[in-house]
Each structure stands twice: as structure tokens, then as C-alpha cells.
Design an enzyme around this catalytic site. Structure first.
Site, PDB file in Angstrom:
ATOM      1  N   ASP A 284       0.860  -1.173   0.000  1.00  4.94           N
ATOM      2  CA  ASP A 284       0.000   0.000   0.000  1.00  4.94           C
ATOM      3  C   ASP A 284       0.902   1.230   0.000  1.00  4.94           C
ATOM      4  O   ASP A 284       1.793   1.339   0.839  1.00  4.94           O
ATOM      5  CB  ASP A 284      -0.877  -0.015   1.257  1.00  4.94           C
ATOM      6  CG  ASP A 284      -2.278   0.495   0.989  1.00  4.94           C
ATOM      7  OD1 ASP A 284      -2.388   1.583   0.399  1.00  4.94           O
ATOM      8  OD2 ASP A 284      -3.240  -0.189   1.366  1.00  4.94           O
TER       9      ASP A 284
ATOM     10  N   ASP B  83      -2.992   4.726  -2.533  1.00  8.35           N
ATOM     11  CA  ASP B  83      -4.080   5.301  -1.743  1.00  8.35           C
ATOM     12  C   ASP B  83      -4.511   6.672  -2.280  1.00  8.35           C
ATOM     13  O   ASP B  83      -3.659   7.517  -2.569  1.00  8.35           O
ATOM     14  CB  ASP B  83      -3.569   5.448  -0.302  1.00  8.35           C
ATOM     15  CG  ASP B  83      -4.680   5.716   0.696  1.00  8.35           C
ATOM     16  OD1 ASP B  83      -5.575   4.873   0.821  1.00  8.35           O
ATOM     17  OD2 ASP B  83      -4.631   6.771   1.362  1.00  8.35           O
TER      18      ASP B  83
ATOM     19  N   GLU C  76      -6.296   3.848  -6.012  1.00  5.00           N
ATOM     20  CA  GLU C  76      -7.607   4.091  -5.411  1.00  5.00           C
ATOM     21  C   GLU C  76      -8.006   5.502  -5.791  1.00  5.00           C
ATOM     22  O   GLU C  76      -7.316   6.462  -5.447  1.00  5.00           O
ATOM     23  CB  GLU C  76      -7.547   3.946  -3.890  1.00  5.00           C
ATOM     24  CG  GLU C  76      -8.939   4.023  -3.276  1.00  5.00           C
ATOM     25  CD  GLU C  76      -8.951   4.531  -1.838  1.00  5.00           C
ATOM     26  OE1 GLU C  76      -9.902   4.224  -1.121  1.00  5.00           O
ATOM     27  OE2 GLU C  76      -8.015   5.263  -1.439  1.00  5.00           O
TER      28      GLU C  76
ATOM     29  N   HIS D 128     -11.303  -3.028   2.981  1.00  2.84           N
ATOM     30  CA  HIS D 128     -11.303  -2.683   4.408  1.00  2.84           C
ATOM     31  C   HIS D 128     -12.106  -1.427   4.732  1.00  2.84           C
ATOM     32  O   HIS D 128     -12.216  -1.060   5.887  1.00  2.84           O
ATOM     33  CB  HIS D 128      -9.858  -2.515   4.875  1.00  2.84           C
ATOM     34  CG  HIS D 128      -9.189  -1.350   4.193  1.00  2.84           C
ATOM     35  ND1 HIS D 128      -8.894  -1.350   2.848  1.00  2.84           N
ATOM     36  CD2 HIS D 128      -8.811  -0.141   4.663  1.00  2.84           C
ATOM     37  CE1 HIS D 128      -8.351  -0.186   2.527  1.00  2.84           C
ATOM     38  NE2 HIS D 128      -8.279   0.560   3.615  1.00  2.84           N
ATOM     39  N   ASP D 129     -12.609  -0.744   3.718  1.00  2.00           N
ATOM     40  CA  ASP D 129     -13.399   0.474   3.940  1.00  2.00           C
ATOM     41  C   ASP D 129     -14.886   0.250   3.713  1.00  2.00           C
ATOM     42  O   ASP D 129     -15.681   1.169   3.898  1.00  2.00           O
ATOM     43  CB  ASP D 129     -12.956   1.582   2.961  1.00  2.00           C
ATOM     44  CG  ASP D 129     -11.556   2.088   3.224  1.00  2.00           C
ATOM     45  OD1 ASP D 129     -11.094   2.006   4.381  1.00  2.00           O
ATOM     46  OD2 ASP D 129     -10.921   2.579   2.263  1.00  2.00           O
TER      47      ASP D 129
HETATM   48  O1  TEU Z   1      -9.598   5.545   1.576  1.00  2.00           O
HETATM   49  C1  TEU Z   1     -10.046   6.704   0.964  1.00  2.00           C
HETATM   50  C2  TEU Z   1     -11.498   6.941   0.779  1.00  2.00           C
HETATM   51  O2  TEU Z   1     -11.828   7.830   0.052  1.00  2.00           O
HETATM   52  C3  TEU Z   1     -12.599   6.257   1.428  1.00  2.00           C
HETATM   53  O3  TEU Z   1     -13.014   5.066   0.964  1.00  2.00           O
HETATM   54  C4  TEU Z   1     -12.495   6.431   2.896  1.00  2.00           C
HETATM   55  O4  TEU Z   1     -11.934   5.329   3.506  1.00  2.00           O
HETATM   56  C5  TEU Z   1     -13.767   6.687   3.600  1.00  2.00           C
HETATM   57  O5  TEU Z   1     -14.530   5.564   3.618  1.00  2.00           O
HETATM   58  C6  TEU Z   1     -14.456   7.903   3.132  1.00  2.00           C
HETATM   59  O6  TEU Z   1     -15.699   7.992   3.706  1.00  2.00           O
HETATM   60  C7  TEU Z   1      -8.243   5.341   1.768  1.00  2.00           C
HETATM   61  C8  TEU Z   1      -7.995   4.121   2.608  1.00  2.00           C
HETATM   62  O7  TEU Z   1      -8.484   2.983   1.956  1.00  2.00           O
HETATM   63  C9  TEU Z   1      -8.613   4.321   3.955  1.00  2.00           C
HETATM   64  O8  TEU Z   1      -8.552   3.188   4.761  1.00  2.00           O
HETATM   65  C10 TEU Z   1      -7.918   5.498   4.603  1.00  2.00           C
HETATM   66  O9  TEU Z   1      -8.543   5.818   5.810  1.00  2.00           O
HETATM   67  C11 TEU Z   1      -7.906   6.726   3.702  1.00  2.00           C
HETATM   68  O10 TEU Z   1      -7.581   6.442   2.359  1.00  2.00           O
HETATM   69  C12 TEU Z   1      -6.877   7.705   4.184  1.00  2.00           C
HETATM   70  O11 TEU Z   1      -5.604   7.214   3.957  1.00  2.00           O
END
Ligand code: TEU
Ligand code: CA
Length: 535
Positions: A97, A197, A250, A319-320
Site C-alpha cells: 500500500d 491510496d 484508489e 477494508h473500507d
Molecule cells: O480511503 C479513501 C477513501 O476515500 C474512502 O473510501 C475512505 O476510507 C472513507 O470511507 C471515506 O468515507 C483510503 C484508505 O483505503 C482508507 O482506509 C484510509 O482511511 C484513507 O484512504 C486515508 O488514507
């Protein structure tokens, strides 16, 4: 020309919740090593490791304080070398990552940048307030506003995520130089690529006020900017190409048009992206407002993206995101069938599929009963924002239950034993009580389990090039039934997916290659949540 990552199936590991090896309740690298056989047995070819770097863990590793060190919770650099080597022996590559939009506020660059005269000052966005007010009206991804005040130097710094995650300033060329060296550092260790990310927000055009919006005011100043495209081209040219490294970016708020601009091979930027449009098909405006899932909306979005891009990453979980079977399937009567249906979708669309840990056994959303069982910084921020906005407690809890990222972060359910075989100690976050029923061990021994079905699908994909290189051709996207063809050279396969708990009659018939009801011939009647691949 085909690429190694087109035939690959990637498995995402959220290290904190995968496997603990030393009883401290936190998953670690040795734990992952101990499960490599299970992963090889599933048939995956690469692991995407969520961050394992040194970090104060405000956002579970997405706040990095040292890009070249392993967090002691996860082990040592020696463990990491071992993981790369032992996984490699099983034909499994490691994708790291790469979190470069921001660092942790504990990173030495940021600590030094607090001195106004420091050579690190311009690594971040430090700004004086305007007449006691914040430098602009932008809002953050985590619900709070995105300028934090520093008393010492009477200035604010920008953070698009938590205040412990200051944004890096890519107007300063030295920042990109640092990042390039970090990428080389890991590529030289033998990793195969990066998941980047929030990569499409790294370059901010200007810090001007944004048009007022419901969410993310200010985003027109940093979403998919030309500066970002330039940076990606440089990274590919100067670093990634030499290593034949794979990237998946992402990317937030992207349209298929923007997706093309990021992934078209001729542009030399990214290989694939994670878009979010399909994750919005059961939401109103923002992820926190759930609405009834409409399969048709999902089909439309998927088709649109399948047709727009030559190739892309495919995912239903990470994971989100809450667990896919809760969102798009049925966790009760059709838990098994609908989990397999989603597996079929994931592994038969055109692109590189990403399986998130636990998805292969049909893990479900958490069964927490109280806010203090949650751990995610985003959930707490949103809950307090909700409080400020006078959203009733019961509705806030409803939001958490359906939308909190902790839904996907409960420990991997390996067995029915205490703590599901995840740890001998006290897990950092509670396990889902349904591990008695839903666990790896049980499914490993059952030929009809969700896990076995994933295995079969993966084998099938390897045996039928049409499932990998075939064109995507839409046949039908009715209310609940999605039908498409994958055509390659002499072979054409038809995929039929019934996203409902009712049977459906179709005019198609024929011999079945794979069905989640183990049927051999399709007579035109699709059972509830049935998935069929026709020869
Ligand atoms: O996620 C970025 C993102 O835009 C979203 O999916 C976010 O996690 C959130 O759900 C918005 O409501 C990435 C990573 O995957 C996430 O785990 C991190 O917290 C984020 O970036 C910051 O690094
Ligand atoms: Ca541990």
C-alpha cells in the site's frame, strides 16, 4: 501484449485482523506467513497488504510515520523479507500500500516542518489564517473540516483526512523525489507493485475557496488534476516500468471518462483503478445514508465501466466497505447461494479480481451492540458530527451498523474455536459471534462450501481464457437478472446471475459449466440467487 497481472487474482490482507502469531491480539507478518498455504490452496497469485509501516495507527496504518520501517506490532523487516521470499516460492507476489497523499503527524518531515524556517516547511501546506479564520472553506473526508491550527507558529496545516494525517505538498519537487526513493526501496526488496491510496487527489491546484457542497467542499481544486497526471507519468517512467511493477490506484469520485485517462496504456500512468460508483448503488449521496439496494443500478454501473475500459480492477469488498453479502445478497436464507453469486460476478467480469479477506468464506457485517466496540477513527468523527447535527442516537447507530468500516475489520474467522483461531490473546477488536457457523476450517472440508466454490471458480478462470481475455458483451440487465457473455477466440461463455430471492424464467437453455446449485443442465428456470456459467 498480455501482462502478468491480467491473469492474476489478488487477495487483500488487512494485517491487523488476519492472523495473530504471538498472542497480543493483533495480526502480524508471522501470522500471514503461517497462512500462506491456505492462500496458495485458494489459488491466488498476489497479496495486497494494507499498510504495515511504522505508524501511530490513528487510521490503522494509513498514517505513516516511517515509510522504510515495519511497525513492531507487525514484526520486523526480517519477517517482511521472509514473507516476500516464502510467498514468492508459492507463486504469490506482494503488492504494498502506497499512502502518499499524506503522512502521519508523527513523521519526522512533519515534526520538522513545524519550524517556519525548516527546509521541511514546504513539504506540507502550512498557511496563515485569514483574520482569525481558516485559510479556506474545504471539508475533509472524515466529516470534520480540514485545517488544523498549530499554536506554536500561529498557522494552519491542511489535512483531507484525520487531523493526524497532514497532506503532502506536491508543488514542492523534493516531496516527489522522496517518494520515488521510497518506491525504489520497496521494489528493490522484490515487491511486485503498489496499491496507491487516494492517488487522484494528491495534487492540489490552488487553495482557493470551493463551491459549497454537501460533501467535500473544495474538491474541484484537487480531483484528478493535470498535476496529478504528470506525477503519475513520472512515477511510471522513472520507477515502475523498470521493475514491471503493477499499480492499482484508489481513485475517488471518478467517472469512466476519468478512469480511461488514468488507465489507458498509451498514457503511461496507472494499470488499473478502484472506482466507487458501484459502491454507491445502495447509498443516498454519501456512504452514510443507506438506501434499498437496486440490482439494476449495480448492473448499469458495472456494464458502463466494463465497456469503457480495456481492463480494470474488479472488487466488491475492501477494508473500507461493509461486507458485500449484507449489501447485495441475503445473510439469512440465501447466505450461501448469494455469497457464491457474488463470487461468480467478481470472477467472471473482465479485469483483475480482488478478494478481500473473509469474503471467500462469506463473512458478514459485525454484530456489535455498542459504540464502544468500534475502533475506526472515521466512525467516531462521523458520529460526533451527527451529534452536532442533531441526528438522533438511534439513527446514528443505524448508520454505524450498515456503514462503519469496522464491518469489514473484525478478525478473520479461521475456526469455530475461541477467538476463531485468530489469536490466543484478546483481539484488538471483537470478533463476530457467527464464527461458530462461518469459518474457514469448516468450509475447507466441505466440497459445497463458499470457499470451495471460490476455489473452483479460480480454477475455471485459469482453464478458460475467455473468462480472462474475453470481451465483455452485455446480453441483458433486467430488474434482477444480469446476463453477459465473455468471448475469446473459439470460446463463448454466458454468465447468468439472479440477484433476487425469487425464481426467474428465461428463454435460454443449455449445458452448464458451473452453477452455485451444482446443476448440470439449465432448463430456463433460475433459482433464487442462482449463478450459472453456460458453455
Ligand atoms: O480511503 C479513501 C477513501 O476515500 C474512502 O473510501 C475512505 O476510507 C472513507 O470511507 C471515506 O468515507 C483510503 C484508505 O483505503 C482508507 O482506509 C484510509 O482511511 C484513507 O484512504 C486515508 O488514507
Ligand atoms: Ca501479534
Amino acid at each position: 501484449m498480455t501482462k502478468w497481472w491480467q491473469e492474476a487474482i489478488v487477495y487483500q490482507i488487512y494485517p491487523k485482523s488476519f492472523q495473530d502469531s504471538n498472542g497480543d491480539g493483533i495480526g502480524d507478518l508471522k501470522g500471514i506467513i503461517s497462512r500462506l498455504d491456505a492462500l496458495a490452496d485458494l489459488g491466488i497469485n498476489a497479496i495486497w497488504l494494507s499498510p504495515i509501516y511504522e505508524s501511530p495507527n490513528v487510521d490503522n496504518g494509513y498514517d505513516i510515520s516511517d515509510y522504510r520501517a515495519i511497525h513492531p506490532d507487525y514484526g520486523t523487516m526480517e519477517d517482511m523479507h521472509q514473507l516476500i521470499e516464502l510467498a514468492g516460492e508459492k507463486g504469490i507476489k506482494i503488492i504494498m500500500d502506497l499512502v502518499i497523499n499524506h503522512t502521519s503527524d508523527q513523521h519526522e518531515w512533519f515534526i520538522k516542518s513545524k519550524e517556519p524556517d525548516s527546509e521541511y516547511r514546504d513539504y506540507y501546506y502550512w498557511k496563515k489564517g485569514i483574520e482569525g479564520k481558516k485559510p479556506n472553506n474545504w471539508t475533509s473526508f472524515f466529516g470534520e473540516d480540514c485545517w488544523a491550527y498549530d499554536v506554536q507558529t500561529d498557522a494552519y496545516y491542511l489535512h483531507l483526512f484525520a487531523k493526524e494525517q497532514p497532506d503532502l505538498n506536491y508543488h514542492n519537487p523534493r516531496v516527489l523525489e522522496e517518494i520515488k526513493q521510497i518506491m525504489k526501496f520497496w521494489l528493490d526488496k522484490g515487491i511486485a507493485g503498489f496499491r496507491c491510496d487516494v492517488i487522484n487527489i494528491i495534487y492540489k491546484n490552488a487553495l482557493d475557496n470551493g463551491r459549497k457542497r454537501l460533501i467535500l467542499t473544495g474538491r474541484e481544486h484537487y480531483l484528478s488534476t493535470e498535476g496529478m497526471h504528470t506525477i503519475l507519468k513520472m512515477l511510471k517512467n522513472e520507477i515502475l516500468t523498470e521493475y514491471d511493477a503493477f499499480t492499482v490506484g484508489e481513485t475517488v469520485f471518478v467517472t469512466p471518462q476519468m478512469g480511461k485517462a488514468l488507465c489507458d496504456e498509451s498514457r503511461g500512468e496507472l494499470d488499473t483503478i478502484f472506482y466507487f460508483e458501484h459502491m454507491e448503488t445502495d447509498r443516498w449521496f454519501v456512504k452514510w445514508f443507506k438506501r434499498k439496494f437496486s440490482p439494476k443500478r449495480l448492473f448499469k454501473v458495472l456494464t458502463n465501466w466494463q465497456q469503457a475500459l480495456e481492463w480494470n480492477a474488479i472488487y466488491l469488498e475492501n477494508h473500507d466497505q461493509p461486507r458485500s453479502v449484507n449489501r447485495f445478497g441475503d445473510t439469512e436464507a440465501y447466505w450461501e447461494a448469494s455469497s457464491k453469486l457474488l463470487a461468480t460476478l467478481l470472477l467472471t467480469l473482465k479485469g483483475t479480481p480482488f478478494i478481500y479477506q473473509g469474503q471467500e468464506i462469506g463473512m458478514t457485517n459485525f454484530d456489535f451492540v455498542d459504540m464502544n466496540e468500534l475502533r475506526d477513527v472515521e466512525s467516531f468523527n462521523i458520529d460526533s458530527l451527527g451529534k452536532k447535527l442533531h441526528i438522533p442516537k438511534s439513527y446514528r447507530w443505524y448508520m454505524m451498523k450498515h456503514c462503519s468500516r469496522d464491518n469489514a475489520r473484525t478478525p478473520m474467522q479461521w475456526s469455530r474455536e475461541k477467538n476463531a483461531g485468530f489469536t490466543d490473546g484478546t483481539p484488538w477488536i471483537n470478533l463476530n459471534k457467527n464464527h461458530i457457523k462461518i469459518n474457514y476450517h469448516e468450509q475447507m472440508h466441505s466440497p459445497h462450501s463458499i470457499l470451495s466454490y471460490y476455489r473452483r471458480l479460480i480454477l475455471l478462470r485459469k482453464a478458460h481464457k475467455a473468462l480472462i481475455y474475453g470481451d465483455f458483451e452485455l446480453v441483458n440487465q433486467q430488474t434482477n437478472v444480469y446476463i453477459y457473455r465473455r468471448r475469446h477466440e473459439e470460446e463463448t461463455l454466458t454468465v447468468l446471475l439472479n440477484f433476487s430471492n425469487k425464481s426467474q424464467t428465461l428463454s435460454t437453455l443449455g449445458p452448464i459449466l458451473l452453477s452455485n446449485y451444482d446443476r448440470e443442465y439449465f432448463d430456463g428456470l433460475m433459482l433464487p440467487y442462482e449463478a450459472i456459467i453456460l458453455k
